[in-house]
Design a protein around this motif. Structure first.
Motif, PDB file in Angstrom:
ATOM      1  N   ALA A  54      93.887  34.821 -35.832  1.00 38.32           N
ATOM      2  CA  ALA A  54      93.999  33.406 -35.463  1.00 38.32           C
ATOM      3  C   ALA A  54      93.690  33.152 -33.990  1.00 38.32           C
ATOM      4  CB  ALA A  54      95.412  32.915 -35.784  1.00 38.32           C
ATOM      5  N   MET A  55      93.658  34.209 -33.194  1.00 39.70           N
ATOM      6  CA  MET A  55      93.385  34.070 -31.761  1.00 39.70           C
ATOM      7  C   MET A  55      91.980  34.527 -31.389  1.00 39.70           C
ATOM      8  SD  MET A  55      96.023  32.748 -30.375  1.00 39.70           S
ATOM      9  CE  MET A  55      97.795  32.535 -30.527  1.00 39.70           C
ATOM     10  N   SER A  56      91.186  34.938 -32.369  1.00 38.56           N
ATOM     11  CA  SER A  56      89.834  35.409 -32.055  1.00 38.56           C
ATOM     12  C   SER A  56      88.959  34.229 -31.633  1.00 38.56           C
ATOM     13  CB  SER A  56      89.208  36.087 -33.277  1.00 38.56           C
ATOM     14  OG  SER A  56      89.924  37.252 -33.596  1.00 38.56           O
ATOM     15  N   PHE A  57      88.079  34.509 -30.700  1.00 41.07           N
ATOM     16  CA  PHE A  57      87.170  33.458 -30.227  1.00 41.07           C
ATOM     17  C   PHE A  57      85.764  34.059 -30.174  1.00 41.07           C
ATOM     18  CE2 PHE A  57      85.703  30.870 -26.336  1.00 41.07           C
ATOM     19  CZ  PHE A  57      85.097  29.929 -27.159  1.00 41.07           C
ATOM     20  N   ILE A  58      85.115  34.037 -31.334  1.00 42.45           N
ATOM     21  CA  ILE A  58      83.782  34.629 -31.419  1.00 42.45           C
ATOM     22  C   ILE A  58      82.790  33.579 -30.935  1.00 42.45           C
ATOM     23  CG2 ILE A  58      82.095  35.741 -32.919  1.00 42.45           C
ATOM     24  CD1 ILE A  58      84.502  36.421 -34.741  1.00 42.45           C
ATOM     25  N   HIS A  59      82.437  33.715 -29.682  1.00 45.55           N
ATOM     26  CA  HIS A  59      81.669  32.638 -29.072  1.00 45.55           C
ATOM     27  C   HIS A  59      80.264  32.562 -29.649  1.00 45.55           C
ATOM     28  CE1 HIS A  59      79.628  30.128 -26.196  1.00 45.55           C
ATOM     29  NE2 HIS A  59      80.808  29.719 -25.783  1.00 45.55           N
ATOM     30  N   ASP A  60      79.518  33.627 -29.529  1.00 56.94           N
ATOM     31  CA  ASP A  60      78.126  33.585 -29.975  1.00 56.94           C
ATOM     32  C   ASP A  60      77.849  34.662 -31.006  1.00 56.94           C
ATOM     33  OD1 ASP A  60      77.468  31.465 -28.466  1.00 56.94           O
ATOM     34  OD2 ASP A  60      76.134  32.511 -27.098  1.00 56.94           O
ATOM     35  N   THR A  61      76.835  34.398 -31.789  1.00 57.86           N
ATOM     36  CA  THR A  61      76.385  35.346 -32.796  1.00 57.86           C
ATOM     37  C   THR A  61      74.927  35.671 -32.526  1.00 57.86           C
ATOM     38  OG1 THR A  61      77.911  34.491 -34.448  1.00 57.86           O
ATOM     39  CG2 THR A  61      75.966  35.627 -35.270  1.00 57.86           C
ATOM     40  N   CYS A 113      72.369  31.636 -39.319  1.00 62.60           N
ATOM     41  CA  CYS A 113      73.720  32.172 -39.124  1.00 62.60           C
ATOM     42  C   CYS A 113      74.319  31.729 -37.793  1.00 62.60           C
ATOM     43  CB  CYS A 113      73.699  33.694 -39.192  1.00 62.60           C
ATOM     44  SG  CYS A 113      73.038  34.307 -40.761  1.00 62.60           S
ATOM     45  N   SER A 114      75.643  31.727 -37.775  1.00 61.47           N
ATOM     46  CA  SER A 114      76.376  31.365 -36.571  1.00 61.47           C
ATOM     47  C   SER A 114      77.805  31.866 -36.716  1.00 61.47           C
ATOM     48  CB  SER A 114      76.355  29.842 -36.378  1.00 61.47           C
ATOM     49  OG  SER A 114      76.894  29.487 -35.120  1.00 61.47           O
ATOM     50  N   SER A 115      78.602  31.572 -35.723  1.00 58.05           N
ATOM     51  CA  SER A 115      80.030  31.881 -35.825  1.00 58.05           C
ATOM     52  C   SER A 115      80.799  30.571 -35.822  1.00 58.05           C
ATOM     53  CB  SER A 115      80.478  32.760 -34.659  1.00 58.05           C
ATOM     54  OG  SER A 115      80.038  32.208 -33.429  1.00 58.05           O
ATOM     55  N   SER A 116      81.801  30.507 -36.681  1.00 55.20           N
ATOM     56  CA  SER A 116      82.669  29.336 -36.675  1.00 55.20           C
ATOM     57  C   SER A 116      83.688  29.575 -35.573  1.00 55.20           C
ATOM     58  CB  SER A 116      83.351  29.176 -38.031  1.00 55.20           C
ATOM     59  OG  SER A 116      84.214  28.066 -38.001  1.00 55.20           O
ATOM     60  N   SER A 117      83.490  28.903 -34.451  1.00 53.24           N
ATOM     61  CA  SER A 117      84.253  29.301 -33.263  1.00 53.24           C
ATOM     62  C   SER A 117      84.981  28.129 -32.633  1.00 53.24           C
ATOM     63  CB  SER A 117      83.325  29.960 -32.255  1.00 53.24           C
ATOM     64  OG  SER A 117      82.345  29.056 -31.823  1.00 53.24           O
ATOM     65  N   ASN A 118      85.553  27.300 -33.478  1.00 54.49           N
ATOM     66  CA  ASN A 118      86.453  26.287 -32.922  1.00 54.49           C
ATOM     67  C   ASN A 118      87.539  27.000 -32.119  1.00 54.49           C
ATOM     68  OD1 ASN A 118      87.470  23.323 -33.173  1.00 54.49           O
ATOM     69  ND2 ASN A 118      89.279  24.542 -33.605  1.00 54.49           N
ATOM     70  N   LEU A 119      87.848  26.462 -30.979  1.00 56.20           N
ATOM     71  CA  LEU A 119      88.876  27.060 -30.128  1.00 56.20           C
ATOM     72  C   LEU A 119      90.123  26.183 -30.195  1.00 56.20           C
ATOM     73  CD1 LEU A 119      89.496  29.255 -27.974  1.00 56.20           C
ATOM     74  CD2 LEU A 119      88.642  27.689 -26.255  1.00 56.20           C
ATOM     75  N   PRO A 120      91.234  26.644 -30.744  1.00 59.03           N
ATOM     76  CA  PRO A 120      91.500  27.990 -31.224  1.00 59.03           C
ATOM     77  C   PRO A 120      91.098  28.152 -32.688  1.00 59.03           C
ATOM     78  CG  PRO A 120      93.479  26.677 -31.383  1.00 59.03           C
ATOM     79  CD  PRO A 120      92.430  25.769 -30.817  1.00 59.03           C
ATOM     80  N   ALA A 121      90.980  29.438 -33.101  1.00 55.61           N
ATOM     81  CA  ALA A 121      90.593  29.714 -34.484  1.00 55.61           C
ATOM     82  C   ALA A 121      91.644  29.204 -35.468  1.00 55.61           C
ATOM     83  CB  ALA A 121      90.374  31.220 -34.667  1.00 55.61           C
ATOM     84  N   TYR A 122      92.887  29.154 -35.043  1.00 55.63           N
ATOM     85  CA  TYR A 122      93.905  28.700 -35.992  1.00 55.63           C
ATOM     86  C   TYR A 122      93.790  27.213 -36.309  1.00 55.63           C
ATOM     87  CZ  TYR A 122      96.625  27.622 -31.713  1.00 55.63           C
ATOM     88  OH  TYR A 122      97.044  27.155 -30.480  1.00 55.63           O
ATOM     89  N   GLY A 123      92.898  26.526 -35.626  1.00 55.84           N
ATOM     90  CA  GLY A 123      92.633  25.131 -35.984  1.00 55.84           C
ATOM     91  C   GLY A 123      91.667  24.988 -37.142  1.00 55.84           C
TER      92      GLY A 123
END
Lengths: 613, 112
Positions: free
Chosen positions: A223-230, A563-573
């Motif tokens: 829930a705290m991961s922040f995968i910015h770019d892919t 492809c991309s990363s779903s990187s809403n900050l924070p992931a728990y949102g």
């Protein structure tokens, strides 16, 4: 692929297969989605595996029919979702190579609260009443910078004191607001998000292209991961840079195996050069902040480490990192691209520079960009030293007390923020976008001469060239798409399709498919992705199956995936509370074999009512 | 202690801006100092002039410890705690008096 890697992959694939009764063995779901006997065209049918780590989605065609080739076997949940209808789920067991038929009959939402809860963030934002354009545009630019506002996590009713605390915390996270903008935004959010349902009317016309498409999602991290770019590697694996945790993630999409690689330690405190700044607690626990990456011809990835002011190389074959110090006055290395000569180019956002790094000589050159005004020049010269002094007081945000973006009422205009960057395939020139100065610029790669151009729309963010040498630019602040022809130096602008006239989008990034020339653009406020056809100048809109989809860089895989990363900050949102890799296959994964019957009529999943709160 | 050091650092960094904010009061203080030369002793004039200047320079802080002159905060309608404001003016008055006094002494004939 090295022998060691082949062996490693084989072992991990075998383990995964034993644990999950096989992966990458497609069973097939067929069926229909209807409501009251009428097909629900465009409805999303999603298979979710038992561990809730994998999701496969297709769209129902004009007759409400769907065919979903599922990559995983065993127990799973199948969900049908369409705007204005209640989700319907079925728990089934599907064997590998098996087939099952499902008929969904969706119930139209009639309770205002339920209907409101099903709407995307963009609809909820339409309830906000802005006193002036200045505070609205500051809100769009700064409060949607890393995440949606208006989704289930962020629209809960709070009093003005609570919103003041929240807005203040966001200022600590680099929302560049003037004191009056902060005050007005606080006031508007406290009044607008009152917990009452919104009655938005959204126009979601069905487009037949959807019936060919498939979306695949792989949950990554916590829930705290922040995968910015892919980025997509030479072997078609996906790599993701976890900016908060100093990790690089790698996903093998064929067997679903996920690896993580930790960047080497560095003699810096948590938060790196930005240790004086209170970054999002729990999310930012690292020192490097790996932000973006690009793969060179020799297979090495070049990674910008935003927090440690370093550039890293990562060799996927040996799994070894190597760090290159840039100097700690070069703040926030950002987007990175590699030219045909193998030179690594990257924007350095907070100190208004572009970096040039030659991997052969390991020489780094910082190219100072035009200041674009007195107050931005103050930032360019003073900000590195302010951050150094702020670091004496870890995580106490001293910079907010002394920054002229507040006391001189400059807000985001105090910075230029060079952001996206790309290489012109026609002449090798380097082009960048300045997010807050509303400019694009060209750097001659030999003389390093710089030429800048004002953009017609505000907020140029991550730009990309098409194969013909046209530059495509998303306009974050104005929900637009810009095309710039470097030969004629002329712009064309397009507005992104909105779900309702009073909603808006914040397109963060785009990319141009090198084969088709289609421009793919993130929407980010309405859980959609756009495809723009430059020939017909029309958009195709793909609703994304997971709520709170906030995508960053888009990349093209060899198998046709966008492809991309779903990187809403924070992931728990994010719906489900976790980040993911996302790939959209506009023509399906397996060419033509799983396409539904030819579309002969169109319908709409959404009712069109003209009522507005 | 760390917060105290942080606030001192902020005030030192922002002192030039506070001085600019305080220009109307500093000018008034200078005028007072000049026009009272016949009636008040040097030391008294200095203390009162620094008091006038401190009314324009003394900072009030916001939630981020960003300093701004108290009179400007009042002018902007920002909330200002009276106790904190009085303390800020008193401390500024003392610091200004000691600093200006030291400068005056250093420039006096005995020091040359």
């Amino acid at each position: 692929m090295s022998h060691r890697r082949v062996l490693s992959r084989g072992l991990s694939a075998a383990a995964t297969a034993l644990a999950a009764l096989g992966t990458a063995q497609a069973g097939t779901l067929h069926g229909t989605v209807s409501s009251g006997g009428q097909p629900v065209a465009g409805a999303m049918v999603t298979a979710i595996d038992a561990s809730e780590k994998r999701r496969d989605t297709v769209y129902a065609d004009a007759q409400g029919r769907f065919t979903l080739s599922v990559d995983f076997a065993g127990a799973m949940t199948v969900r049908a979702r369409a705007p204005y209808f209640r989700d319907e789920t079925r728990r089934i067991s599907l064997g590998a190579e098996a087939s099952s038929t499902l008929a969904f009959s969706l119930e139209r939402l009639s309770v205002a609260e339920e209907l409101s809860a099903s709407l995307p963030a963009s609809a909820h934002l339409s309830a906000l009443a802005w006193p002036n354009q200045d505070s609205r545009s500051a809100f769009i630019s700064q409060c949607n910078y890393c995440h949606q506002v208006g989704n289930a996590l962020t629209r809960g009713p709070r009093d003005e004191a609570a919103w003041k605390t929240t807005v203040g915390r966001m200022e600590g996270y680099f929302a560049l607001l003037t004191p009056s903008q902060a005050k007005e935004i606080t006031n508007v959010l406290a009044k607008g998000f009152d917990g009452k349902p919104v009655a938005a009317v959204e126009n979601r016309p069905y487009q037949p292209e959807l019936s060919h498409a498939k979306v695949k999602e792989w949950v990554v991290g916590d829930a705290m991961s922040f995968i910015h770019d892919t980025d997509v590697g030479q072997e078609d694996d996906l790599y993701g840079s976890d900016e908060g945790h100093d990790l690089i993630w790698r996903l093998d999409r064929h067997d679903g195996h996920i690896d993580q690689f930790r960047l080497p330690d560095i003699d810096l405190p948590e938060g790196g050069v930005f240790s004086g700044v209170q970054l999002p607690i729990g999310v930012f626990t690292g020192k490097h902040g790996p932000h973006s990456m690009a793969q060179a011809k020799d297979g090495r990835f070049w990674i910008t480490n935003a927090l440690s002011s370093t550039l890293a190389s990562f060799d996927p074959a040996t799994k070894q990192f190597k760090l290159y110090e840039l100097g700690r006055t070069h703040l926030y290395p950002h987007t990175v691209r590699i030219d045909k000569e193998g030179i690594v180019w990257f924007t350095i956002t907070a100190s208004n520079e572009v970096g040039r790094f030659d991997p052969k000589t390991e020489q780094f050159t910082a190219i100072r960009l035009p200041h674009n005004g007195f107050w931005r020049a103050v930032s360019d010269y003073a900000f590195p030293y302010v951050l150094k002094i702020a670091a004496w007081f870890p995580k106490q945000n001293l910079q907010l007390a002394v920054s002229h973006h507040r006391w001189a009422d400059q807000g985001r205009d105090a910075f230029a923020f060079p952001y996206g960057i790309d290489v012109n395939p026609s002449d090798g020139s380097i082009w960048y976008a300045k997010l807050y100065a509303h400019k694009i610029g060209r750097i001659d790669p030999r003389t390093l001469e710089i030429t800048e151009f004002d953009t017609p729309l505000k907020g140029p963010r991550r730009l990309r060239f098409d194969p013909e040498g046209n530059l495509w630019i998303p306009a974050f602040d104005e929900g637009g798409l810009m095309k710039f022809d470097p030969r004629t130096r002329r712009f064309e602008t397009y507005k992104l399709p909105l779900l309702a006239h009073n909603e808006y989008e914040v397109p963060y990034a785009l990319n141009v498919n090198p084969k088709t020339g289609d421009v793919w653009i993130t929407s980010n406020m309405s859980d959609r992705v756009f495809r723009f056809d430059p020939k017909s100048k029309t958009f195709v809109t793909y609703a994304m199956p997971t709520r709170v989809t906030w995508l960053r860089d888009l990349v093209f895989a060899k198998d046709g995936g966008v492809c991309s990363s779903s990187s809403n900050l924070p992931a728990y949102g994010i719906e489900g509370g976790l980040a993911s890799f996302v790939c959209l296959y506009p023509d399906g994964e397996h060419e033509a074999t799983d396409k539904p019957a030819t579309v002969t009529a169109s319908a709409s999943a959404a009712p069109i009512r003209l009522v507005k709160n | 202690m760390q917060t105290f050091l942080k606030v001192v650092t902020i005030v030192v960094l922002m002192a030039p801006l506070l001085a600019i904010y305080g220009v109307p009061f500093i000018v008034s203080a200078k005028l007072f100092h000049s026009y009272t030369v016949l009636w008040l002793r040097d030391r008294t004039r200095l203390v009162f002039a620094c008091g006038i200047a401190s009314l324009g320079v003394a900072p009030a802080f916001d939630a981020f410890w960003a300093p701004k002159s108290i009179y400007l905060r009042l002018f902007d309608g920002d909330p200002v705690n009276p106790g904190s404001a009085a303390l800020s003016i008193a401390v500024t008055w003392i610091v200004l008096t000691l600093t200006v006094g030291a400068i005056v002494r250093m420039r006096s004939p005995e020091h040359i």
